[in-house]
Motif scaffolding. Structure first.
Motif, PDB file in Angstrom:
ATOM      1  N   LEU A   2      -8.062 -13.233  -1.890  1.00 50.62           N
ATOM      2  CA  LEU A   2      -9.442 -12.788  -2.051  1.00 50.62           C
ATOM      3  C   LEU A   2      -9.581 -11.318  -1.664  1.00 50.62           C
ATOM      4  CD1 LEU A   2     -12.266 -13.688  -2.818  1.00 50.62           C
ATOM      5  CD2 LEU A   2     -12.644 -14.308  -0.435  1.00 50.62           C
ATOM      6  N   ALA A   3      -8.815 -10.893  -0.650  1.00 55.11           N
ATOM      7  CA  ALA A   3      -8.858  -9.490  -0.235  1.00 55.11           C
ATOM      8  C   ALA A   3      -8.350  -8.580  -1.347  1.00 55.11           C
ATOM      9  CB  ALA A   3      -8.033  -9.294   1.025  1.00 55.11           C
ATOM     10  N   LEU A   8      -9.487  -4.605  -5.625  1.00 56.79           N
ATOM     11  CA  LEU A   8      -9.482  -4.232  -7.043  1.00 56.79           C
ATOM     12  C   LEU A   8     -10.892  -4.073  -7.590  1.00 56.79           C
ATOM     13  CD1 LEU A   8      -6.524  -6.398  -8.358  1.00 56.79           C
ATOM     14  CD2 LEU A   8      -6.546  -3.959  -7.821  1.00 56.79           C
ATOM     15  N   ALA A   9     -11.810  -4.933  -7.171  1.00 53.87           N
ATOM     16  CA  ALA A   9     -13.203  -4.813  -7.620  1.00 53.87           C
ATOM     17  C   ALA A   9     -13.827  -3.523  -7.112  1.00 53.87           C
ATOM     18  CB  ALA A   9     -14.004  -6.019  -7.152  1.00 53.87           C
ATOM     19  N   ALA A  10     -13.567  -3.180  -5.860  1.00 56.30           N
ATOM     20  CA  ALA A  10     -14.112  -1.940  -5.309  1.00 56.30           C
ATOM     21  C   ALA A  10     -13.536  -0.722  -6.010  1.00 56.30           C
ATOM     22  CB  ALA A  10     -13.825  -1.875  -3.809  1.00 56.30           C
ATOM     23  N   LEU A  40      -2.542   5.439  -5.005  1.00 56.39           N
ATOM     24  CA  LEU A  40      -1.823   5.357  -3.738  1.00 56.39           C
ATOM     25  C   LEU A  40      -2.610   4.540  -2.723  1.00 56.39           C
ATOM     26  CD1 LEU A  40       0.650   6.333  -2.128  1.00 56.39           C
ATOM     27  CD2 LEU A  40      -0.739   8.286  -1.437  1.00 56.39           C
ATOM     28  N   GLY A  41      -3.902   4.780  -2.657  1.00 57.36           N
ATOM     29  CA  GLY A  41      -4.746   4.024  -1.735  1.00 57.36           C
ATOM     30  C   GLY A  41      -4.829   2.550  -2.094  1.00 57.36           C
ATOM     31  N   ILE A  42      -4.939   2.258  -3.368  1.00 57.69           N
ATOM     32  CA  ILE A  42      -4.991   0.866  -3.807  1.00 57.69           C
ATOM     33  C   ILE A  42      -3.671   0.161  -3.475  1.00 57.69           C
ATOM     34  CG2 ILE A  42      -5.059  -0.641  -5.832  1.00 57.69           C
ATOM     35  CD1 ILE A  42      -6.976   1.411  -7.103  1.00 57.69           C
ATOM     36  N   GLY A  43      -2.568   0.829  -3.757  1.00 60.60           N
ATOM     37  CA  GLY A  43      -1.263   0.237  -3.478  1.00 60.60           C
ATOM     38  C   GLY A  43      -1.073  -0.066  -2.001  1.00 60.60           C
ATOM     39  N   LEU A  44      -1.422   0.881  -1.142  1.00 60.42           N
ATOM     40  CA  LEU A  44      -1.283   0.653   0.294  1.00 60.42           C
ATOM     41  C   LEU A  44      -2.248  -0.419   0.785  1.00 60.42           C
ATOM     42  CD1 LEU A  44      -0.796   4.294   1.593  1.00 60.42           C
ATOM     43  CD2 LEU A  44       0.890   2.457   1.550  1.00 60.42           C
ATOM     44  N   SER A  45      -3.468  -0.428   0.262  1.00 59.25           N
ATOM     45  CA  SER A  45      -4.439  -1.434   0.680  1.00 59.25           C
ATOM     46  C   SER A  45      -4.025  -2.838   0.269  1.00 59.25           C
ATOM     47  CB  SER A  45      -5.815  -1.112   0.089  1.00 59.25           C
ATOM     48  OG  SER A  45      -6.283   0.123   0.563  1.00 59.25           O
TER      49      SER A  45
END
Length: 77
Positions: A2-3, A8-10, A40-45
């Protein structure tokens, strides 16, 4: 899981808000920088959300400067 969906939605909402104005103003270099940093931020998150062990970049500095620090402290004693 869910996270990951929330991340991805954000990120889709951020892209929907930012990209049209960058394209409208012809800011292609800024769009590239925005895209790279966002990916990069999406990948790390996503990695953090999936509990992947991400190495701390400060460990490299510690490995380099710890011997120097030990030498200086031994020298000063």
């Amino acid at each position: 899981m869910l996270a990951v969906a929330g991340i991805l939605a954000a990120s889709v909402m951020i892209v929907a808000i930012e990209v049209p104005s960058l394209l409208k103003n012809g800011q292609i270099k800024e769009l590239w920088a925005f895209s790279v940093l966002l990916l990069l931020g999406i990948g790390l998150s996503v990695a953090v959300a999936l509990h992947v062990d991400i190495p701390n970049p400060l460990n490299a500095y510690i490995a380099v400067f710890k011997p120097v620090s030990d030498f200086l402290f031994a020298f000063l004693k």
